[in-house]
Design a protein around this motif. Structure first.
Motif, PDB file in Angstrom:
ATOM      1  N   SER A  15       0.824  -1.208   0.000  1.00 24.50           N
ATOM      2  CA  SER A  15       0.000   0.000   0.000  1.00 24.50           C
ATOM      3  C   SER A  15       0.862   1.265   0.000  1.00 24.50           C
ATOM      4  O   SER A  15       0.605   2.198  -0.762  1.00 24.50           O
ATOM      5  CB  SER A  15      -0.929  -0.014   1.218  1.00 24.50           C
ATOM      6  OG  SER A  15      -1.709   1.150   1.262  1.00 24.50           O
ATOM      7  N   ARG A  50       1.614   4.246  -3.248  1.00 26.41           N
ATOM      8  CA  ARG A  50       1.636   5.711  -3.172  1.00 26.41           C
ATOM      9  C   ARG A  50       2.963   6.270  -3.694  1.00 26.41           C
ATOM     10  O   ARG A  50       2.989   7.274  -4.410  1.00 26.41           O
ATOM     11  CB  ARG A  50       1.381   6.157  -1.742  1.00 26.41           C
ATOM     12  CG  ARG A  50      -0.065   5.954  -1.312  1.00 26.41           C
ATOM     13  CD  ARG A  50      -0.216   6.036   0.206  1.00 26.41           C
ATOM     14  NE  ARG A  50      -1.584   5.901   0.639  1.00 26.41           N
ATOM     15  CZ  ARG A  50      -2.241   4.759   0.741  1.00 26.41           C
ATOM     16  NH1 ARG A  50      -1.657   3.629   0.397  1.00 26.41           N
ATOM     17  NH2 ARG A  50      -3.491   4.726   1.163  1.00 26.41           N
ATOM     18  N   TYR A  78       3.027   5.917  -7.488  1.00 27.59           N
ATOM     19  CA  TYR A  78       2.178   6.934  -8.103  1.00 27.59           C
ATOM     20  C   TYR A  78       2.879   8.292  -8.093  1.00 27.59           C
ATOM     21  O   TYR A  78       2.863   9.026  -9.087  1.00 27.59           O
ATOM     22  CB  TYR A  78       0.824   7.003  -7.385  1.00 27.59           C
ATOM     23  CG  TYR A  78      -0.230   7.699  -8.197  1.00 27.59           C
ATOM     24  CD1 TYR A  78      -0.880   7.027  -9.229  1.00 27.59           C
ATOM     25  CD2 TYR A  78      -0.585   9.013  -7.953  1.00 27.59           C
ATOM     26  CE1 TYR A  78      -1.849   7.656  -9.988  1.00 27.59           C
ATOM     27  CE2 TYR A  78      -1.552   9.650  -8.708  1.00 27.59           C
ATOM     28  CZ  TYR A  78      -2.176   8.969  -9.717  1.00 27.59           C
ATOM     29  OH  TYR A  78      -3.144   9.595 -10.485  1.00 27.59           O
TER      30      TYR A  78
END
Length: 122
Positions: free
Chosen positions: A48, A52, A55
């Motif tokens: 997770s 991020r 991205y």
């Protein structure tokens, strides 16, 4: 004047290269964390957080491409590539949140391959 443009173009190109390298590394680390996701209790958190970071690396790639193009006088082609990558990263995030591994995993492999290809072109 030409020397300044050349120096700016070189800096923009170097920044673009670093951004693509960072993106490639973060996508690779996402594959590693996906394996940990399947085998350990902390894998989900790592994957997770990695999503991020990946991205953000895709957004940095787009920024670097724009800076290498506009003020640096480079080709606009990397801007299109970086925009496409940001779209793929957005789709990848949506597929991951929706828990659709049959689409999420192949897209991740495709993104890694395309990122390595972009890195090799630099």
């Amino acid at each position: 004047m030409a020397t300044q443009v050349t120096a700016t173009a070189r800096r923009g190109s170097a920044f673009l290269h670093v951004a693509i390298l960072l993106q490639t590394l973060t996508i690779f680390l996402q594959a590693v964390s996906a394996g940990l996701l399947l085998t350990s209790s902390y894998g989900e958190v790592l994957h997770s957080v990695g999503a991020r970071v990946m991205y953000g690396a895709s957004m940095l790639y787009l920024l670097a491409a724009v800076l290498a193009w506009k003020p640096g006088g480079g080709s606009p082609r990397p801007v299109g590539h970086a925009t496409g990558f940001l779209v793929l990263a957005s789709v990848q995030v949506v597929l991951g949140i929706a828990h659709l591994p049959s689409l999420h995993l192949p897209l991740g492999v495709l993104m890694f391959g395309l990122s390595v290809l972009a890195l090799a072109r630099r």
